[in-house]
Enzyme design. Structure first.
Site, mmCIF file in Angstrom:
data_model
loop_
_atom_site.group_PDB
_atom_site.id
_atom_site.type_symbol
_atom_site.label_atom_id
_atom_site.label_comp_id
_atom_site.label_asym_id
_atom_site.label_seq_id
_atom_site.Cartn_x
_atom_site.Cartn_y
_atom_site.Cartn_z
ATOM 1 C CB CYS A 1 39.537 28.699 44.768
ATOM 2 S SG CYS A 1 40.118 28.722 46.466
ATOM 3 C CB CYS B 1 43.011 27.371 45.667
ATOM 4 S SG CYS B 1 41.422 27.102 46.437
ATOM 5 C CG ASP B 2 44.169 28.199 41.888
ATOM 6 O OD1 ASP B 2 44.833 27.320 42.443
ATOM 7 O OD2 ASP B 2 43.103 27.967 41.284
#
Ligand code: NAP
Length: 309
Positions: free
Chosen positions: A134, A137-138
Site C-alpha cells: 500500500c 500507507c507506507d
C-alpha cells in the site's frame, strides 16, 4: 437469538461494533483469523485523523479500537466462520462456525480483503521493512529513496504515480509486455520521467541488510537473464482478494468475490450487510472502511426497528 453478529475485526467491523454497542444492540464480534485486520501488518499509520503528527502504530490503533468496542459492551469470539445463510424458519440468519452455530437477526460482513503478495523468500521478515502492499500507507517512508512497484493493472499505475511524487526513482516491473491498466493511467505513468518501466520481468528474490530490503533479483522472462536492482522498497500491486468465501452462493457478488451493496451497505439478502474492503475495491483505506462500518451499524439499527429494506 443475537440482534447483530459482526464478522471481522478490522476498522469496518470494530466501528460497526462501537456504534451497535452504543445503540444497545449487544453486538457479538467474531474476530477472525487475523484479528485487527490488515492494519496489524503495517507499521506506523500516519493518515488516521486524530493520530497526531507522529502517527500511530497499526497494532496499537486496532487494540485501542477493540478496547473501545469492548468498553461499550461488544462481546468478542475467536473463531472461523464457514457459512452464513438464511435460517430454515425464515426468521433471521444462521452463522456457522467450525464447531457451533449462532442465530441472529442481522449480520455485518466486514472480513476485508487480503492483498495478494509475491511468494518471495524472506517475505514475512521484510513485510513492513521494505515490502509493502500500500503506497498510500507506507510511501511516505520512502521519500527520496529508490522504490519498485510490481504489477500491470490500475493499482500498479496508481501506486507508481503516487510514489513518483515522493521517491527519488520508481521502477515499475511487469511480467508481460503490455499493461492491463486503463489507457489514461498507463499514459500518465509512461509520461512520468521519474518512472522507469521493465516489461517481461519477474521479481524472484530479495536482498536485504540490517535496515530491511536493499535490492531485488529479477529475471527477464524472454531472455531468461537475471539482474539485480538496488531499491529500498518494493510495492506489490498484483491485486486483492476479498474474504467472502463463506457467503459465496448466498449473497450477490461480482466475479472476483466483492459483495454487491446498494443504498449504503444493504446486500441482496435481507438482514445481511457488508462493509469495508469486502464491498469496496477502489478506496480500501482504514478510514473509508471505518465509515462504511458506521453506516452498516446505523442501517442495522433501522432494519431491526423495521424501517428500511
Ligand atoms: P488487476 O487489475 O487484477 O491487476 C493485477 C496485475 O498484477 C496484473 O497486471 C497482473 O498481471 C499482475 N499480477 C498478478 N499476479 C501476479 C504475479 N504472481 N506476479 C506478477 N504480476 C502479477 O488488479 P488491480 O490493479 O488491483 O485492480 C483491481 C480492480 O480495481 C480493477 O478492476 C481496477 O480497474 C480497479 N482499480 C481502479 C482504480 C481507478 O480507477 N482509480 C485504481 C485501482 C484499481 P497480468 O496483467 O499479466 O495478468
Amino acid at each position: 437469538m443475537e440482534k447483530v453478529v459482526i464478522i471481522g475485526s478490522g476498522p469496518a467491523g470494530l466501528t460497526a461494533a462501537i456504534y451497535t454497542a452504543r445503540a444497545a444492540l449487544e453486538p457479538l464480534v467474531i474476530a477472525g483469523l487475523q484479528p485487527g485486520g490488515q492494519l496489524t501488518t503495517t507499521s506506523i499509520v500516519e493518515n488516521w485523523p486524530g493520530a497526531g503528527p507522529e502517527g500511530i502504530d497499526g497494532n496499537e490503533l486496532m487494540q485501542k479500537m477493540r478496547a473501545q468496542a469492548e468498553h461499550m459492551g461488544a462481546r468478542f469470539l475467536d473463531g472461523r466462520v464457514v457459512k452464513v445463510e438464511r435460517a430454515d424458519s425464515g426468521a433471521g440468519l444462521v452463522v456457522k462456525l467450525d464447531d457451533s452455530e449462532i442465530s441472529t437477526k442481522t449480520v455485518i460482513v466486514a472480513t476485508g480483503a487480503s492483498a495478494i503478495t509475491l511468494p518471495l523468500p524472506n517475505k514475512d521478515k521484510l513485510m513492513g521493512y521494505g515490502l509493502s502492499t500500500c503506497a498510500v500507507c507506507d510511501g511516505f517512508f520512502y521519500r527520496g529513496k529508490k522504490v519498485a512497484v510490481v504489477g500491470g493493472g490500475d493499482s500498479a499505475m496508481e501506486e507508481a504515480s503516487y510514489l513518483a511524487k515522493l521517491a527519488a526513482e520508481v521502477t515499475l516491473i511487469h511480467r508481460r509486455d503490455a499493461f492491463r491498466a486503463s489507457k489514461t493511467m498507463q499514459e500518465r505513468v509512461k509520461a512520468n520521467p521519474k518512472i522507469k518501466i521493465l516489461f517481461n520481468t519477474e521479481v524472484v528474490d530479495t536482498r536485504s541488510d540490517a535496515q530491511g530490503l536493499s535490492g531485488l533479483v529479477m529475471s527477464n522472462l524472454v531472455t531468461k537473464e537475471t539482474s539485480e536492482l538496488p531499491v529500498d522498497g518494493l510495492f506489490m500491486a498484483i491485486g486483492h482478494h476479498p474474504n467472502t468465501e463463506f457467503v459465496r452462493g448466498v449473497v450477490d457478488m461480482d466475479d472476483k468475490g466483492y459483495i454487491h451493496v446498494t443504498n449504503g451497505t444493504y446486500t441482496s439478502v435481507p438482514g445481511l450487510f457488508a462493509a469495508g474492503d469486502v464491498e469496496d475495491q477502489l478506496y480500501r483505506q482504514a478510514i473509508t472502511a471505518a465509515g462504511r462500518g458506521c453506516q452498516a451499524a446505523l442501517q442495522v439499527e433501522r432494519y431491526i426497528e423495521g424501517v428500511g429494506h
